[in-house]
Design a protein around this motif. Structure first.
Motif, PDB file in Angstrom:
ATOM      1  N   GLY A  51      -2.049   1.443   4.741  1.00 18.97           N
ATOM      2  CA  GLY A  51      -2.303   0.373   5.704  1.00 18.97           C
ATOM      3  C   GLY A  51      -3.768   0.053   5.917  1.00 18.97           C
ATOM      4  O   GLY A  51      -4.105  -0.927   6.580  1.00 18.97           O
ATOM      5  N   ALA A  52      -4.661   0.857   5.357  1.00 20.58           N
ATOM      6  CA  ALA A  52      -6.103   0.637   5.548  1.00 20.58           C
ATOM      7  C   ALA A  52      -6.574  -0.677   4.931  1.00 20.58           C
ATOM      8  O   ALA A  52      -7.451  -1.343   5.482  1.00 20.58           O
ATOM      9  N   LEU A  53      -5.980  -1.065   3.798  1.00 19.54           N
ATOM     10  CA  LEU A  53      -6.376  -2.328   3.167  1.00 19.54           C
ATOM     11  C   LEU A  53      -6.009  -3.509   4.063  1.00 19.54           C
ATOM     12  O   LEU A  53      -6.842  -4.372   4.341  1.00 19.54           O
ATOM     13  N   ALA A  54      -4.777  -3.524   4.541  1.00 18.72           N
ATOM     14  CA  ALA A  54      -4.359  -4.598   5.449  1.00 18.72           C
ATOM     15  C   ALA A  54      -5.221  -4.611   6.700  1.00 18.72           C
ATOM     16  O   ALA A  54      -5.640  -5.677   7.171  1.00 18.72           O
ATOM     17  N   SER A  55      -5.514  -3.453   7.229  1.00 22.56           N
ATOM     18  CA  SER A  55      -6.334  -3.348   8.424  1.00 22.56           C
ATOM     19  C   SER A  55      -7.724  -3.944   8.206  1.00 22.56           C
ATOM     20  O   SER A  55      -8.240  -4.654   9.071  1.00 22.56           O
ATOM     21  N   SER A  56      -8.319  -3.660   7.052  1.00 25.44           N
ATOM     22  CA  SER A  56      -9.662  -4.195   6.785  1.00 25.44           C
ATOM     23  C   SER A  56      -9.625  -5.706   6.637  1.00 25.44           C
ATOM     24  O   SER A  56     -10.571  -6.396   7.037  1.00 25.44           O
TER      25      SER A  56
ATOM     26  N   GLU B  32       0.817  -1.202   0.000  1.00 18.91           N
ATOM     27  CA  GLU B  32       0.000   0.000   0.000  1.00 18.91           C
ATOM     28  C   GLU B  32       0.852   1.255   0.000  1.00 18.91           C
ATOM     29  O   GLU B  32       1.831   1.351   0.713  1.00 18.91           O
ATOM     30  N   SER B  33       0.415   2.209  -0.802  1.00 15.42           N
ATOM     31  CA  SER B  33       0.962   3.551  -0.750  1.00 15.42           C
ATOM     32  C   SER B  33      -0.199   4.476  -0.406  1.00 15.42           C
ATOM     33  O   SER B  33      -0.330   4.919   0.724  1.00 15.42           O
TER      34      SER B  33
ATOM     35  N   VAL C 224       2.979  -4.344   3.229  1.00 16.23           N
ATOM     36  CA  VAL C 224       4.032  -3.334   3.234  1.00 16.23           C
ATOM     37  C   VAL C 224       3.366  -1.997   2.942  1.00 16.23           C
ATOM     38  O   VAL C 224       2.608  -1.883   1.975  1.00 16.23           O
ATOM     39  N   VAL C 225       3.626  -1.016   3.791  1.00 10.38           N
ATOM     40  CA  VAL C 225       3.197   0.349   3.489  1.00 10.38           C
ATOM     41  C   VAL C 225       4.426   1.037   2.915  1.00 10.38           C
ATOM     42  O   VAL C 225       5.331   1.432   3.638  1.00 10.38           O
ATOM     43  N   ALA C 226       4.449   1.119   1.593  1.00 12.69           N
ATOM     44  CA  ALA C 226       5.574   1.717   0.866  1.00 12.69           C
ATOM     45  C   ALA C 226       5.179   3.122   0.452  1.00 12.69           C
ATOM     46  O   ALA C 226       4.948   3.411  -0.714  1.00 12.69           O
ATOM     47  N   TYR C 227       5.091   3.994   1.441  1.00 11.27           N
ATOM     48  CA  TYR C 227       4.643   5.362   1.191  1.00 11.27           C
ATOM     49  C   TYR C 227       5.714   6.173   0.470  1.00 11.27           C
ATOM     50  O   TYR C 227       5.415   6.929  -0.439  1.00 11.27           O
TER      51      TYR C 227
END
Length: 139
Positions: A27-32, A22-23, A47-50
């Protein structure tokens, strides 16, 4: 049943695993996904690759692609999805499904692309694709 519950159920029935990069969604997708009871049976991690360089160093997104087009591009989403499948390998076996998100949330656009531009990458053992998503237009 929520979309996340449906996806977890489908993956469980197919005996597939999932990893996310996720960028845009931070992290919202993983959280859901992890909010679904039993998700641990199929969810490998995320991975949050911001930061743009992390997309290259951790997920293997081509540096030239990033330099030429920036982080918000369909091919970047594809490479992020494929990269996270491999990054979340267990005993040499990549995750079955990789999903990625990249886009421009606003209020400004560093790359000159319209705010609201979204690319979603999907990678499986059968191939990789990106889907462009546009937010609904105000009424």
């Amino acid at each position: 049943m929520t979309d996340a519950e449906s996806l977890i159920d489908l993956l469980r029935r197919r005996e597939w695993t999932i990893a996310v990069a996720e960028s845009l969604t931070g992290g919202a997708l993983a959280s859901s996904l992890v909010a679904v009871p039993g998700a641990s049976a199929v969810f490998r991690g995320g991975v949050v690759a911001y930061a743009t360089p992390v997309k290259h160093t951790l997920l293997g997104v081509d540096a030239r692609l990033l330099a030429e087009h920036g982080a918000v591009h369909a091919q970047v989403a594809e490479q992020m999805a494929d990269g996270v499948r491999r990054a979340m390998a267990v005993q040499g076996v990549a995750a079955s499904l990789g999903i990625s998100t990249t886009g421009i949330a606003g209020p400004d656009s560093p790359d000159g692309q319209p705010v609201g531009t979204v690319h979603i990458g999907i990678a499986t053992p059968l191939g990789v694709m990106a889907q462009d998503a546009q937010p609904p237009k105000p009424v």
